[in-house]
Write a protein that holds these residues in place. Structure first.
Motif, mmCIF file in Angstrom:
data_model
loop_
_atom_site.group_PDB
_atom_site.id
_atom_site.type_symbol
_atom_site.label_atom_id
_atom_site.label_comp_id
_atom_site.label_asym_id
_atom_site.label_seq_id
_atom_site.Cartn_x
_atom_site.Cartn_y
_atom_site.Cartn_z
ATOM 1 N N ARG A 161 0.835 -1.219 0.000
ATOM 2 C CA ARG A 161 0.000 0.000 0.000
ATOM 3 C C ARG A 161 0.857 1.251 0.000
ATOM 4 O O ARG A 161 0.562 2.234 -0.684
ATOM 5 C CB ARG A 161 -0.926 -0.005 1.228
ATOM 6 C CG ARG A 161 -2.083 -0.956 1.082
ATOM 7 C CD ARG A 161 -2.856 -1.086 2.363
ATOM 8 N NE ARG A 161 -3.268 0.200 2.906
ATOM 9 C CZ ARG A 161 -4.021 0.341 3.992
ATOM 10 N NH1 ARG A 161 -4.445 -0.729 4.653
ATOM 11 N NH2 ARG A 161 -4.354 1.533 4.425
ATOM 12 N N TRP A 162 1.942 1.204 0.774
ATOM 13 C CA TRP A 162 2.844 2.351 0.802
ATOM 14 C C TRP A 162 3.448 2.583 -0.578
ATOM 15 O O TRP A 162 3.479 3.709 -1.092
ATOM 16 C CB TRP A 162 3.955 2.113 1.836
ATOM 17 C CG TRP A 162 4.935 3.238 1.869
ATOM 18 C CD1 TRP A 162 4.850 4.397 2.586
ATOM 19 C CD2 TRP A 162 6.150 3.332 1.099
ATOM 20 N NE1 TRP A 162 5.932 5.201 2.315
ATOM 21 C CE2 TRP A 162 6.742 4.567 1.408
ATOM 22 C CE3 TRP A 162 6.778 2.484 0.177
ATOM 23 C CZ2 TRP A 162 7.954 4.977 0.838
ATOM 24 C CZ3 TRP A 162 7.975 2.902 -0.393
ATOM 25 C CH2 TRP A 162 8.548 4.129 -0.056
ATOM 26 N N LEU A 163 3.915 1.477 -1.203
ATOM 27 C CA LEU A 163 4.538 1.590 -2.525
ATOM 28 C C LEU A 163 3.537 2.114 -3.554
ATOM 29 O O LEU A 163 3.844 3.027 -4.334
ATOM 30 C CB LEU A 163 5.083 0.222 -2.960
ATOM 31 C CG LEU A 163 5.698 0.156 -4.361
ATOM 32 C CD1 LEU A 163 6.904 1.093 -4.471
ATOM 33 C CD2 LEU A 163 6.122 -1.276 -4.701
ATOM 34 N N GLU A 164 2.330 1.560 -3.554
ATOM 35 C CA GLU A 164 1.311 1.985 -4.523
ATOM 36 C C GLU A 164 0.976 3.465 -4.352
ATOM 37 O O GLU A 164 0.819 4.197 -5.334
ATOM 38 C CB GLU A 164 0.044 1.133 -4.350
ATOM 39 C CG GLU A 164 0.217 -0.302 -4.836
ATOM 40 C CD GLU A 164 -0.774 -1.296 -4.230
ATOM 41 O OE1 GLU A 164 -0.629 -2.496 -4.478
ATOM 42 O OE2 GLU A 164 -1.681 -0.861 -3.487
ATOM 43 N N ALA A 165 0.893 3.923 -3.100
ATOM 44 C CA ALA A 165 0.578 5.335 -2.846
ATOM 45 C C ALA A 165 1.703 6.234 -3.357
ATOM 46 O O ALA A 165 1.455 7.281 -3.958
ATOM 47 C CB ALA A 165 0.332 5.559 -1.351
ATOM 48 N N ALA A 166 2.954 5.799 -3.141
ATOM 49 C CA ALA A 166 4.093 6.609 -3.599
ATOM 50 C C ALA A 166 4.115 6.698 -5.124
ATOM 51 O O ALA A 166 4.365 7.761 -5.704
ATOM 52 C CB ALA A 166 5.408 6.010 -3.075
ATOM 53 N N ILE A 167 3.825 5.581 -5.781
ATOM 54 C CA ILE A 167 3.806 5.559 -7.252
ATOM 55 C C ILE A 167 2.739 6.520 -7.777
ATOM 56 O O ILE A 167 2.997 7.344 -8.663
ATOM 57 C CB ILE A 167 3.541 4.121 -7.754
ATOM 58 C CG1 ILE A 167 4.747 3.219 -7.452
ATOM 59 C CG2 ILE A 167 3.213 4.113 -9.241
ATOM 60 C CD1 ILE A 167 4.459 1.720 -7.575
ATOM 61 N N ARG A 168 1.538 6.425 -7.200
ATOM 62 C CA ARG A 168 0.448 7.306 -7.665
ATOM 63 C C ARG A 168 0.792 8.778 -7.439
ATOM 64 O O ARG A 168 0.491 9.638 -8.261
ATOM 65 C CB ARG A 168 -0.851 6.967 -6.942
ATOM 66 C CG ARG A 168 -1.404 5.622 -7.332
ATOM 67 C CD ARG A 168 -2.881 5.492 -6.951
ATOM 68 N NE ARG A 168 -3.481 4.394 -7.708
ATOM 69 C CZ ARG A 168 -3.530 3.131 -7.280
ATOM 70 N NH1 ARG A 168 -3.033 2.812 -6.101
ATOM 71 N NH2 ARG A 168 -4.062 2.196 -8.037
ATOM 72 N N ARG A 169 1.436 9.067 -6.306
ATOM 73 C CA ARG A 169 1.796 10.455 -5.974
ATOM 74 C C ARG A 169 2.745 11.017 -7.032
ATOM 75 O O ARG A 169 2.538 12.114 -7.555
ATOM 76 C CB ARG A 169 2.458 10.463 -4.594
ATOM 77 C CG ARG A 169 2.569 11.814 -3.930
ATOM 78 C CD ARG A 169 2.884 11.675 -2.447
ATOM 79 N NE ARG A 169 4.144 10.972 -2.206
ATOM 80 C CZ ARG A 169 4.267 9.864 -1.462
ATOM 81 N NH1 ARG A 169 3.209 9.318 -0.903
ATOM 82 N NH2 ARG A 169 5.436 9.293 -1.294
ATOM 83 N N VAL A 170 3.790 10.255 -7.377
ATOM 84 C CA VAL A 170 4.764 10.756 -8.351
ATOM 85 C C VAL A 170 4.125 10.884 -9.731
ATOM 86 O O VAL A 170 4.349 11.877 -10.429
ATOM 87 C CB VAL A 170 6.012 9.846 -8.380
ATOM 88 C CG1 VAL A 170 6.946 10.249 -9.512
ATOM 89 C CG2 VAL A 170 6.735 9.907 -7.033
#
Ligand SMILES: [Zn+2]
Ligand SMILES: [Zn+2]
Length: 433
Positions: free
Chosen positions: A21-30
């Protein structure tokens, strides 16, 4: 009989899911920063899409696809990669009809029936971007840059960007012919390379077999064969990267495994990951949209595996402080207070606290032990006498300090303590956006 997950697949258990979830959120943010919009396509498509889109001679299409006939006799395939489905959708919904540039990203499971080996799965996860509608080398530079900046944002270190140009069909033809005549006499090439020799000799450069590498170490570079337009495109792409401060290395042997690439190809590799060390790969595909039935429309994109990213971030200690611990646990000491405890827990949750309600009324000791296991920061205790006075007890688990608090005030009270808690680094899950 015990049933386990199919070979080559894995479950993402709750603790691990926090990391995803952390990784997916970071990807979407960038991707938000860069203006890429999410697109979600089905996990299966008509088999023909991948045969036309990826190329019939690739390992994926020849050996690795999960292909089946449905009850209507149609041949369907679980998607082995994300680009062909995104381009299919772009064509089907005429996303190009508004004119200009379309910037898309995707994220999700892909399926390939590979030989199981360390770090390779049959259901694996990828995300990627597709930038469609322009031939400009600025687009190549942007796609490389968004990948690099994303990995920086994730905190990945030891990365190297490899860039090459494999030219257009016109200039590549001469290169393939020359490669064929140099290599066709070499019977010592590995079996897959002997097959590649007939179909796509350039892909021999991609072979990981040490002997094949030795045999091909003196072949000319594809960049020596580029036509003026392809050379100009490569030089401009590199100069934009230079100007933006993106480090890279020109790697003349880099060819990538898909037939659809034209001109720019690139990989981001991680020194710490061993032989299978690419964290992402991509390139330009100026004929794919047409191949899939759309108008002539250039594109460029990349795809990145998520399992390897998670593994690398784990090795770098990124997830050390991750926790799904609730801020508050409830301990209800009398069965008659079960409903009141449940109602108060519900109110606290509505106020935005993470709360584990009391679902089994037990002794105080047993409930405090359970709260300790959950690593709750506070325990709200409902005892009969206090409740009659309109109060509850709040215990801070770190030091055992305990307060009697008006039950109408308990939410405010805990929030104040959480705010003041100087050691209380923001919970990682609070930062998911
Ligand atoms: Zn060319
Ligand atoms: Zn080989």
């Amino acid at each position: 009989m015990k049933i386990s997950a199919p070979r080559g697949t894995f479950d993402i258990l709750p603790e691990e899911a926090l990391r995803w979830r952390w990784l997916e959120a970071a990807i979407r943010r960038v991707f938000d920063y860069y203006g890429y919009q999410e697109i979600r396509t089905p996990v299966f498509e008509h088999t023909e899409l991948f045969q036309r889109g990826i190329g019939e001679t690739t390992d994926i299409v020849e050996k690795e696809m999960y292909t089946f006939n449905d009850k209507g006799g149609r041949s369907l395939t679980l998607r082995p990669e994300g680009t062909a489905p995104v381009v299919r959708s772009y064509v089907e919904h005429k996303l190009y009809s508004k004119g200009g540039i379309t910037k898309l990203f995707y994220m999700g499971p892909m399926f390939r029936q590979e030989r199981p080996q360390a770090g390779r799965f049959r259901q694996f996860h990828q995300f990627g971007v597709e930038l469609l509608g322009t031939e400009s080398p600025l687009a190549d530079a942007e796609v490389i840059t968004v990948a690099v900046e994303l990995y920086k944002e994730l905190g990945l270190t030891d990365l190297e960007v490899l860039v090459n140009s494999i030219g257009c069909p016109a200039c590549r033809k001469k290169y393939q012919e020359d490669l064929f005549s140099r290599l066709s006499s070499l019977q010592e090439l590995c079996e897959s390379c002997l097959r590649r020799l007939e179909k796509n000799p350039m892909r021999i450069l991609d072979c990981k077999n040490p002997r094949c590498r030795e045999l091909t170490k003196d072949v000319p570079a594809v960049t020596d064969y580029l036509c003026p337009a392809c050379r100009d495109h490569l030089e401009k792409t590199l100069s934009f990267l230079d100007k933006a401060g993106i480090d890279y290395r020109l790697e003349p042997r880099l060819v990538r495994g898909f037939d659809y690439y034209t001109r720019t190809v690139f990989e981001v590799i991680n020194a710490g990951l061993g032989a299978q060390n690419a964290v992402c790969g991509g390139g330009r595909y100026d004929h794919l949209v047409e191949e899939i039935g759309g108008p002539p429309m250039p594109g460029v994109g990349f795809a990145s595996g998520m399992e390897r990213l998670i593994l690398t971030l784990e090795q770098q200690g990124k997830f050390a402080g991750f926790s799904s611990a609730p801020q508050v646990a409830f301990a209800v000491l009398d069965e008659t207070l079960a409903a009141d405890g449940f109602a108060l827990a519900t109110r606290l949750r509505r106020e935005g606290l993470t709360v584990e309600a009391c679902l089994e009324v037990k002794s105080l000791k047993a409930q405090m032990r359970a709260a300790g296991k959950l690593q709750a920061k506070f325990v709200v205790i409902l005892g009969e006498d206090e409740w009659k006075d309109g109060q509850v007890s709040v215990r801070r688990m770190a030091d055992g300090e305990q307060w009697r608090v008006d039950r109408e005030e308990v939410c405010r009270f805990i929030k104040d303590l959480l705010d003041r808690d100087s050691s209380g680094r923001e919970q990682e899950r609070g930062s998911f956006s």
